[in-house]
Design a protein around this motif. Structure first.
Motif, PDB file in Angstrom:
ATOM      1  N   HIS A  91       0.841  -1.201   0.000  1.00  0.00           N
ATOM      2  CA  HIS A  91       0.000   0.000   0.000  1.00  0.00           C
ATOM      3  C   HIS A  91       0.879   1.256   0.000  1.00  0.00           C
ATOM      4  CE1 HIS A  91      -4.014  -1.797   0.826  1.00  0.00           C
ATOM      5  NE2 HIS A  91      -3.300  -2.759   1.382  1.00  0.00           N
ATOM      6  N   GLY A  92       0.445   2.250  -0.775  1.00  0.00           N
ATOM      7  CA  GLY A  92       1.205   3.494  -0.798  1.00  0.00           C
ATOM      8  C   GLY A  92       0.498   4.567  -1.597  1.00  0.00           C
ATOM      9  N   LEU A  93       1.098   5.733  -1.624  1.00  0.00           N
ATOM     10  CA  LEU A  93       0.606   6.885  -2.372  1.00  0.00           C
ATOM     11  C   LEU A  93       1.663   7.315  -3.363  1.00  0.00           C
ATOM     12  CD1 LEU A  93      -0.877   8.996   0.575  1.00  0.00           C
ATOM     13  CD2 LEU A  93      -2.154   7.553  -1.013  1.00  0.00           C
ATOM     14  N   ALA A  94       1.213   7.937  -4.442  1.00  0.00           N
ATOM     15  CA  ALA A  94       2.131   8.459  -5.454  1.00  0.00           C
ATOM     16  C   ALA A  94       1.620   9.816  -5.910  1.00  0.00           C
ATOM     17  CB  ALA A  94       2.257   7.492  -6.631  1.00  0.00           C
ATOM     18  N   PRO A  95       2.520  10.691  -6.378  1.00  0.00           N
ATOM     19  CA  PRO A  95       2.068  12.003  -6.855  1.00  0.00           C
ATOM     20  C   PRO A  95       1.050  11.865  -7.984  1.00  0.00           C
ATOM     21  CG  PRO A  95       4.454  11.917  -6.647  1.00  0.00           C
ATOM     22  CD  PRO A  95       3.976  10.518  -6.487  1.00  0.00           C
ATOM     23  N   GLY A  96      -0.035  12.633  -7.909  1.00  0.00           N
ATOM     24  CA  GLY A  96      -1.042  12.655  -8.960  1.00  0.00           C
ATOM     25  C   GLY A  96      -1.198  14.058  -9.502  1.00  0.00           C
ATOM     26  N   GLU A  97      -2.423  14.504  -9.621  1.00  0.00           N
ATOM     27  CA  GLU A  97      -2.663  15.875 -10.044  1.00  0.00           C
ATOM     28  C   GLU A  97      -2.168  16.832  -8.958  1.00  0.00           C
ATOM     29  OE1 GLU A  97      -6.779  16.279 -10.826  1.00  0.00           O
ATOM     30  OE2 GLU A  97      -6.838  14.711 -12.359  1.00  0.00           O
ATOM     31  N   PRO A  98      -1.868  18.071  -9.350  1.00  0.00           N
ATOM     32  CA  PRO A  98      -1.392  19.024  -8.338  1.00  0.00           C
ATOM     33  C   PRO A  98      -2.352  19.122  -7.161  1.00  0.00           C
ATOM     34  CG  PRO A  98      -1.124  19.936 -10.544  1.00  0.00           C
ATOM     35  CD  PRO A  98      -1.887  18.642 -10.703  1.00  0.00           C
ATOM     36  N   ARG A 100      -3.070  16.698  -5.004  1.00  0.00           N
ATOM     37  CA  ARG A 100      -3.658  15.441  -4.561  1.00  0.00           C
ATOM     38  C   ARG A 100      -2.723  14.289  -4.906  1.00  0.00           C
ATOM     39  NH1 ARG A 100      -6.552  12.688  -8.723  1.00  0.00           N
ATOM     40  NH2 ARG A 100      -7.781  11.642  -7.106  1.00  0.00           N
ATOM     41  N   ALA A 101      -2.913  13.182  -4.206  1.00  0.00           N
ATOM     42  CA  ALA A 101      -2.073  12.009  -4.420  1.00  0.00           C
ATOM     43  C   ALA A 101      -2.936  10.840  -4.871  1.00  0.00           C
ATOM     44  CB  ALA A 101      -1.336  11.633  -3.130  1.00  0.00           C
ATOM     45  N   LEU A 102      -2.325   9.930  -5.619  1.00  0.00           N
ATOM     46  CA  LEU A 102      -2.992   8.717  -6.053  1.00  0.00           C
ATOM     47  C   LEU A 102      -2.830   7.641  -4.995  1.00  0.00           C
ATOM     48  CD1 LEU A 102      -1.860   8.508  -9.799  1.00  0.00           C
ATOM     49  CD2 LEU A 102      -4.118   9.177  -8.946  1.00  0.00           C
ATOM     50  N   GLN A 103      -3.906   6.927  -4.706  1.00  0.00           N
ATOM     51  CA  GLN A 103      -3.849   5.816  -3.775  1.00  0.00           C
ATOM     52  C   GLN A 103      -3.723   4.524  -4.567  1.00  0.00           C
ATOM     53  OE1 GLN A 103      -7.048   5.696  -0.985  1.00  0.00           O
ATOM     54  NE2 GLN A 103      -6.234   3.961   0.149  1.00  0.00           N
ATOM     55  N   GLY A 104      -2.839   3.656  -4.111  1.00  0.00           N
ATOM     56  CA  GLY A 104      -2.648   2.414  -4.820  1.00  0.00           C
ATOM     57  C   GLY A 104      -1.603   1.540  -4.165  1.00  0.00           C
ATOM     58  N   PHE A 105      -0.745   0.955  -4.986  1.00  0.00           N
ATOM     59  CA  PHE A 105       0.213  -0.025  -4.498  1.00  0.00           C
ATOM     60  C   PHE A 105       1.547   0.126  -5.229  1.00  0.00           C
ATOM     61  CE2 PHE A 105      -4.040  -1.721  -4.178  1.00  0.00           C
ATOM     62  CZ  PHE A 105      -4.095  -2.234  -2.894  1.00  0.00           C
ATOM     63  N   GLY A 124       7.538  -0.113  -9.346  1.00  0.00           N
ATOM     64  CA  GLY A 124       6.823   1.147  -9.456  1.00  0.00           C
ATOM     65  C   GLY A 124       5.424   1.070  -8.889  1.00  0.00           C
ATOM     66  N   PHE A 125       4.650   2.097  -9.202  1.00  0.00           N
ATOM     67  CA  PHE A 125       3.327   2.304  -8.595  1.00  0.00           C
ATOM     68  C   PHE A 125       2.222   1.935  -9.571  1.00  0.00           C
ATOM     69  CE2 PHE A 125      -0.356   5.040  -7.870  1.00  0.00           C
ATOM     70  CZ  PHE A 125      -0.607   4.827  -6.525  1.00  0.00           C
ATOM     71  N   VAL A 126       1.145   1.340  -9.031  1.00  0.00           N
ATOM     72  CA  VAL A 126      -0.084   1.131  -9.801  1.00  0.00           C
ATOM     73  C   VAL A 126      -1.249   1.662  -8.984  1.00  0.00           C
ATOM     74  CG1 VAL A 126       0.750  -0.861 -11.094  1.00  0.00           C
ATOM     75  CG2 VAL A 126      -0.384  -1.233  -8.899  1.00  0.00           C
ATOM     76  N   PRO A 127      -2.230   2.341  -9.605  1.00  0.00           N
ATOM     77  CA  PRO A 127      -3.413   2.784  -8.861  1.00  0.00           C
ATOM     78  C   PRO A 127      -4.260   1.585  -8.464  1.00  0.00           C
ATOM     79  CG  PRO A 127      -3.641   3.250 -11.205  1.00  0.00           C
ATOM     80  CD  PRO A 127      -2.247   2.759 -11.009  1.00  0.00           C
ATOM     81  N   THR A 128      -5.181   1.812  -7.566  1.00  0.00           N
ATOM     82  CA  THR A 128      -5.983   0.722  -7.010  1.00  0.00           C
ATOM     83  C   THR A 128      -6.714  -0.066  -8.091  1.00  0.00           C
ATOM     84  OG1 THR A 128      -6.298   1.998  -4.977  1.00  0.00           O
ATOM     85  CG2 THR A 128      -7.799   0.180  -5.355  1.00  0.00           C
TER      86      THR A 128
END
Length: 253
Positions: A91-98, A100-105, A124-128
């Protein structure tokens, strides 16, 4: 005010004065310590940035020679075959739109090398919505491949992060030893590789999310301690002035 009264008032300031001096020394010491920590943190960040841009990348260090202080954030390249059936989603977060962050893995996949050893790779990161590997099959690299990225040690869980539950396959930290045990892996490196952004076809997982942005708030902390010290001096100065100069109230019979 008589000299006797003034002498008595001066003596009454000795105990609070000594206490204030001790507190002042502690506050000033904390401020100076934070300035020293600021210099150390800036030097550390400079070393990390320098390591992260080394070209060409070096080979990963031998497992028994791994030294986090010397090797972490070092840029390396390793070759092997991904074991996609043993990947772990953290589980983790990654930069998204200015704003806000993307929730995913974060997708951690073992890279099996020709010598029978394995290195966990944070691909790397993948969204939920892309949690299911079938939804991102294009990103699964088949056959031998080369991985370039930066070395990291196991992630330390903080008090605000839930504890991972291997039995339910719920992971919240990149705990190398626990992940290796849960996936039945042996001869696993005590470090992992944070993959670069251009590692995966199909766009997912999205690598290159590692940010060398260690917090460096020590100057702010130093100003805070020095500010408290200044307030202490001001408060004690007013207290001492009033103690020495307030008129003596006459005794009421």
């Amino acid at each position: 005010m008589s000299s006797a009264d003034r002498s008595a008032r001066l003596r009454s300031l000795i105990a609070p004065g000594l206490a204030a001096l001790v507190c002042l020394a502690i506050l000033l010491g904390l401020g100076v310590w934070q300035l020293a920590r600021k210099g150390e943190k800036e030097a550390l960040i400079a070393r990390i940035v320098e390591r992260s841009h080394v070209e060409p990348p070096a080979a990963p260090p031998p497992f028994d020679a791994w030294d986090p202080k010397a090797d972490e954030f070092r840029r390396v390249r390793a070759r092997g075959t991904f074991l996609h059936d043993k990947e772990v989603l953290v589980h983790g977060l990654a930069p998204g739109e200015p704003g806000r962050a993307l929730q995913g893995f974060y997708v951690l996949t073992p890279l099996m090398r020709d010598d029978g050893t394995a290195i966990l790779v944070n691909r790397g990161f993948v969204p939920t919505e892309l949690k299911d590997p079938k939804s991102r099959a294009a990103g699964q690299v088949a056959g031998e491949t080369a991985v370039t990225g930066m070395l990291r040690g196991s992630e330390i869980r903080t008090m605000f992060v839930p504890e991972s539950d291997p039995a339910r396959d719920q992971w919240y930290t990149r705990d190398i030893a626990a992940i290796a045990a849960a996936r039945g892996l042996t001869n696993v490196a005590p470090y992992l590789i944070e993959a670069d952004a251009t590692q995966n076809p199909g766009g997912w997982p999205r690598g290159g999310n590692l940010r060398v942005d260690l917090p460096n708030n020590h100057l702010q902390y130093a100003f805070t301690w020095f500010g408290i010290a200044a307030c202490l001096v001001g408060v004690f100065s007013v207290f001492a002035w009033r103690r020495l100069n307030d008129p003596v109230e006459p005794d009421v019979p």
